[in-house]
Design an enzyme around this catalytic site. Structure first.
Site, PDB file in Angstrom:
ATOM      1  N   ARG A 172       0.850  -1.188   0.000  1.00 43.36           N
ATOM      2  CA  ARG A 172       0.000   0.000   0.000  1.00 43.36           C
ATOM      3  C   ARG A 172       0.886   1.239   0.000  1.00 43.36           C
ATOM      4  O   ARG A 172       1.706   1.406   0.907  1.00 43.36           O
ATOM      5  CB  ARG A 172      -0.923  -0.005   1.229  1.00 43.36           C
ATOM      6  CG  ARG A 172      -1.720   1.267   1.381  1.00 43.36           C
ATOM      7  CD  ARG A 172      -2.665   1.244   2.587  1.00 43.36           C
ATOM      8  NE  ARG A 172      -3.309   2.530   2.722  1.00 43.36           N
ATOM      9  CZ  ARG A 172      -3.159   3.369   3.759  1.00 43.36           C
ATOM     10  NH1 ARG A 172      -2.426   3.019   4.810  1.00 43.36           N
ATOM     11  NH2 ARG A 172      -3.750   4.528   3.759  1.00 43.36           N
ATOM     12  N   HIS A 189      -3.086  11.016   0.783  1.00 37.85           N
ATOM     13  CA  HIS A 189      -2.549  10.847   2.134  1.00 37.85           C
ATOM     14  C   HIS A 189      -1.984  12.203   2.583  1.00 37.85           C
ATOM     15  O   HIS A 189      -0.795  12.354   2.796  1.00 37.85           O
ATOM     16  CB  HIS A 189      -1.497   9.731   2.155  1.00 37.85           C
ATOM     17  CG  HIS A 189      -1.205   9.161   3.515  1.00 37.85           C
ATOM     18  ND1 HIS A 189      -1.321   7.818   3.815  1.00 37.85           N
ATOM     19  CD2 HIS A 189      -0.799   9.754   4.655  1.00 37.85           C
ATOM     20  CE1 HIS A 189      -0.984   7.612   5.093  1.00 37.85           C
ATOM     21  NE2 HIS A 189      -0.639   8.769   5.624  1.00 37.85           N
ATOM     22  N   GLU A 205      -7.358   8.388   6.412  1.00 43.37           N
ATOM     23  CA  GLU A 205      -7.666   9.028   7.698  1.00 43.37           C
ATOM     24  C   GLU A 205      -8.179  10.462   7.589  1.00 43.37           C
ATOM     25  O   GLU A 205      -7.551  11.395   8.107  1.00 43.37           O
ATOM     26  CB  GLU A 205      -6.422   9.021   8.599  1.00 43.37           C
ATOM     27  CG  GLU A 205      -5.925   7.635   8.917  1.00 43.37           C
ATOM     28  CD  GLU A 205      -4.832   7.639   9.990  1.00 43.37           C
ATOM     29  OE1 GLU A 205      -4.318   8.715  10.351  1.00 43.37           O
ATOM     30  OE2 GLU A 205      -4.501   6.551  10.474  1.00 43.37           O
ATOM     31  N   ASN A 262      -7.251   1.811  10.070  1.00 44.58           N
ATOM     32  CA  ASN A 262      -5.918   2.070  10.620  1.00 44.58           C
ATOM     33  C   ASN A 262      -6.052   2.073  12.137  1.00 44.58           C
ATOM     34  O   ASN A 262      -6.789   2.886  12.689  1.00 44.58           O
ATOM     35  CB  ASN A 262      -5.397   3.438  10.177  1.00 44.58           C
ATOM     36  CG  ASN A 262      -5.135   3.523   8.682  1.00 44.58           C
ATOM     37  OD1 ASN A 262      -5.328   2.563   7.937  1.00 44.58           O
ATOM     38  ND2 ASN A 262      -4.680   4.681   8.231  1.00 44.58           N
ATOM     39  N   TYR A 311      -4.058   2.147  15.868  1.00 47.31           N
ATOM     40  CA  TYR A 311      -2.833   2.308  16.657  1.00 47.31           C
ATOM     41  C   TYR A 311      -3.062   2.083  18.143  1.00 47.31           C
ATOM     42  O   TYR A 311      -2.288   1.409  18.799  1.00 47.31           O
ATOM     43  CB  TYR A 311      -2.212   3.693  16.401  1.00 47.31           C
ATOM     44  CG  TYR A 311      -1.585   3.742  15.024  1.00 47.31           C
ATOM     45  CD1 TYR A 311      -0.281   3.314  14.812  1.00 47.31           C
ATOM     46  CD2 TYR A 311      -2.326   4.141  13.916  1.00 47.31           C
ATOM     47  CE1 TYR A 311       0.277   3.301  13.535  1.00 47.31           C
ATOM     48  CE2 TYR A 311      -1.778   4.130  12.637  1.00 47.31           C
ATOM     49  CZ  TYR A 311      -0.479   3.710  12.457  1.00 47.31           C
ATOM     50  OH  TYR A 311       0.059   3.673  11.200  1.00 47.31           O
ATOM     51  N   GLU A 341      -3.415  -0.077   8.283  1.00 46.52           N
ATOM     52  CA  GLU A 341      -2.224   0.362   9.020  1.00 46.52           C
ATOM     53  C   GLU A 341      -2.291  -0.177  10.441  1.00 46.52           C
ATOM     54  O   GLU A 341      -3.345  -0.112  11.087  1.00 46.52           O
ATOM     55  CB  GLU A 341      -2.129   1.895   9.141  1.00 46.52           C
ATOM     56  CG  GLU A 341      -1.731   2.608   7.880  1.00 46.52           C
ATOM     57  CD  GLU A 341      -1.593   4.122   8.078  1.00 46.52           C
ATOM     58  OE1 GLU A 341      -1.343   4.583   9.215  1.00 46.52           O
ATOM     59  OE2 GLU A 341      -1.749   4.842   7.076  1.00 46.52           O
TER      60      GLU A 341
HETATM   61  C1  GBH Z   1      -1.127   7.327  10.785  1.00 45.74           C
HETATM   62  O1  GBH Z   1      -1.813   8.254  11.541  1.00 45.74           O
HETATM   63  C2  GBH Z   1      -0.813   7.929   9.474  1.00 45.74           C
HETATM   64  O2  GBH Z   1      -1.695   7.465   8.466  1.00 45.74           O
HETATM   65  C3  GBH Z   1       0.607   7.731   9.022  1.00 45.74           C
HETATM   66  O3  GBH Z   1       0.898   8.599   7.994  1.00 45.74           O
HETATM   67  C4  GBH Z   1       1.535   7.920  10.206  1.00 45.74           C
HETATM   68  O4  GBH Z   1       2.873   7.896   9.837  1.00 45.74           O
HETATM   69  C5  GBH Z   1       1.245   6.827  11.193  1.00 45.74           C
HETATM   70  O5  GBH Z   1      -0.101   6.820  11.556  1.00 45.74           O
HETATM   71  C6  GBH Z   1       2.063   6.913  12.469  1.00 45.74           C
HETATM   72  O6  GBH Z   1       1.770   8.062  13.178  1.00 45.74           O
HETATM   73  O7  GBH Z   1      -5.210  10.632  20.452  1.00 45.74           O
HETATM   74  O8  GBH Z   1      -3.481  11.483  21.923  1.00 45.74           O
HETATM   75  O9  GBH Z   1      -3.932   9.190  21.898  1.00 45.74           O
HETATM   76  C7  GBH Z   1      -2.095   7.822  12.852  1.00 45.74           C
HETATM   77  C8  GBH Z   1      -2.934   8.812  13.597  1.00 45.74           C
HETATM   78  C9  GBH Z   1      -2.926  10.077  15.589  1.00 45.74           C
HETATM   79  C10 GBH Z   1      -3.185   7.713  15.717  1.00 45.74           C
HETATM   80  C11 GBH Z   1      -2.507  10.137  17.005  1.00 45.74           C
HETATM   81  C12 GBH Z   1      -2.788   7.755  17.166  1.00 45.74           C
HETATM   82  C13 GBH Z   1      -2.528   9.043  19.111  1.00 45.74           C
HETATM   83  C14 GBH Z   1      -2.690  10.344  19.856  1.00 45.74           C
HETATM   84  N1  GBH Z   1      -2.594   8.812  15.000  1.00 45.74           N
HETATM   85  N2  GBH Z   1      -3.070   9.047  17.772  1.00 45.74           N
HETATM   86  S1  GBH Z   1      -3.916  10.390  21.086  1.00 45.74           S
END
Ligand code: GBH
Length: 449
Positions: free
Chosen positions: A78, A122, A167, A291, A293, A363
């Site tokens: 991707r 993106h 996103e 995505n 995290y 992701e």
């Molecule tokens: C992705 O965004 C992006 O698509 C990518 O480009 C980037 O490199 C990758 O993640 C790594 O960052 O709300 O205070 O707990 C992820 C978006 C935003 C998800 C912040 C996690 C944590 C902050 N992220 N969030 S909080």
């Protein structure tokens, strides 16, 4: 090293790795400027003062990078297409040189037996489009669909799976509401039209891709469970509102054809015919990209918000972020919560039922600098087990993509956070696969065996 082998995923499950154009490509002087070029030029916006002018020099080194994907045994890659590389001013004249790059990249992937999965946007809006109002302007949705048609006409004979936006939630929040990302706007709730126009652009682009014969179309949305800070009604209410903004503001219009009530009210003042737009936005999708995290813990507003996971929200919002404790954290300080992925997928399935298209995790990954990155191995191992649990409980998931193949330009963090399965030495552009790369390669070989 993880103790036991991973559970078995279904035959045909799509294993992949993700990147994005602005974060790896470099060759900035060979394309039109984007909002990120303008944003990084201003001191203070990027932690280490760096830009993505060179980044991983991927435009010149893409053959080596595709070989890394192939040798990993991944079935898919991707990447994102840079709108200003294809259309330097966002519309009108096409850069043949720019389109040629993606043409060669797709050829290289096909020759390596790797399925190309392009994302059309993106976050790198052409600067000229921004100057005409950017995503706050309705016309940007139309320009985006025209751009989608240009790319599909060139790559559509080899690309089967397309993603429109990456996103939109983060691009709205970070880019338009609080100004942590490009284009650096700080509009708080007045950023909502940018959300709507991205969704409209998505819907119009889906139509353009279908017209070009695209067999599989989807979107990549950021999602994570929202955990209330406590059972107190004010914390639950604040968390519910945050949850609406992060998770349902984008998914409901796409999958149900309506905005959550709280949002519809705020938006109706800005949009002439919401109902007509929602019909376009809710065009059927073949894949739903997620995505993931981490979860977010949210409570009632506080007088002096403190940064959580590196993110500081302004004080005037009707919620506040709280620290999630009791879990390991990544180099970025984000908590590692694999069960959040199971929870999220079950919630999506429950909320949307049969309207939820087959899911692809587009992701998932973590920041971890060491070459012997045992923490990343534990992260991936834990999340793959969590994913498998959701599948065992009935969620239809068809693929999983690691963020990211390479260390890259991590937006406002610059080069300080490293998400790669492969380490990049930016001084020499030398690529070194980390332990996690070798671990994943053998896990994928096991899946095939
Ligand atoms: C992705 O965004 C992006 O698509 C990518 O480009 C980037 O490199 C990758 O993640 C790594 O960052 O709300 O205070 O707990 C992820 C978006 C935003 C998800 C912040 C996690 C944590 C902050 N992220 N969030 S909080």
């Amino acid at each position: 090293m993880a103790a036991s082998p991973l559970p078995r995923f279904p035959r045909g499950f799509l294993w992949g790795v993700s990147t994005s154009a602005h974060q790896i490509e470099g060759a900035a002087d060979e394309r039109g400027p984007s909002v990120w070029d303008a944003f990084t030029a201003l001191p203070g916006n990027v932690k280490d003062g760096t830009t993505a002018a060179v980044a991983c020099d991927h435009v010149r080194r893409y053959r080596e990078d595709v070989a890394l994907v192939r040798d990993l045994g991944a079935g898919a890659y991707r990447f994102s297409v840079s709108w200003p590389r294809v259309l330097p001013t966002g519309s009108g004249a096409v850069s043949e040189r720019g389109l040629d790059f993606y043409d060669r990249l797709v050829d290289e992937l096909c020759a390596a037996g790797v399925r190309p999965v392009p994302t059309l946007f993106h976050w790198d809006t052409p600067l000229a489009v921004e100057e005409a109002g950017g995503w706050l302007a309705r016309a940007t949705a139309e320009r985006f669909a025209e751009y989608a048609a240009v790319v599909a006409a060139r790559l559509g004979d080899r690309v089967t799976t397309w993603l429109t936006l990456n996103e939109p939630a983060e691009h709205t929040l970070l880019g338009h509401a609080i100004g942590r990302h490009a284009p650096g706007r700080q509009l708080l709730f007045d950023a909502l039209p940018a959300a709507h126009h991205q969704l409209l652009g998505h819907g119009l682009a889906v139509a353009a891709l279908r017209a070009a014969g695209a067999p599989e179309v989807g979107i990549a949305n950021s999602h994570g469970p929202t955990w209330p800070a406590s059972d107190a009604p004010e914390d639950r209410e604040a968390a519910g509102f945050y949850d609406t903004l992060l998770n349902w503001l984008f998914a409901d219009p796409l999958l149900l054809g309506r905005y959550p009530d709280a949002v519809a009210e705020l938006l109706s003042a800005h949009v002439p015919d919401l109902a007509a737009d929602l019909k376009v936005i809710a065009a059927p999708l073949d894949r739903y990209g997620v995505n993931y995290y981490q979860p977010t813990k949210v409570g009632a507003p506080v007088a002096h918000p403190t940064p959580v996971s590196g993110l500081a929200l302004p004080p005037r919002l009707p919620f506040s972020l709280r620290e999630i404790t009791g879990y390991p954290v990544t180099d970025f300080g984000w908590p590692v919560v694999p069960e959040g992925l199971t929870e999220l997928l079950l919630t999506l399935r429950e909320r949307y039922g049969d309207r939820l298209p087959p899911v692809v995790v587009t992701e998932n990954g973590c920041s971890c600098e060491e070459l012997d990155d045992q923490d990343r191995i534990a992260f991936l191992d834990g999340h793959l087990r969590a994913l498998h649990r959701a599948m065992a409980r009935g969620v239809d998931v068809r693929g999983y993509f690691v963020w990211s193949l390479l260390d890259n330009f991590e937006w406002a963090e610059g080069y300080g956070q490293r998400f790669g399965l492969v380490h990049v030495d930016y001084a020499t552009q030398h690529r070194t696969p980390r332990s996690s790369y070798h671990w994943l390669r053998s896990a994928l070989a096991n899946q095939r065996g």
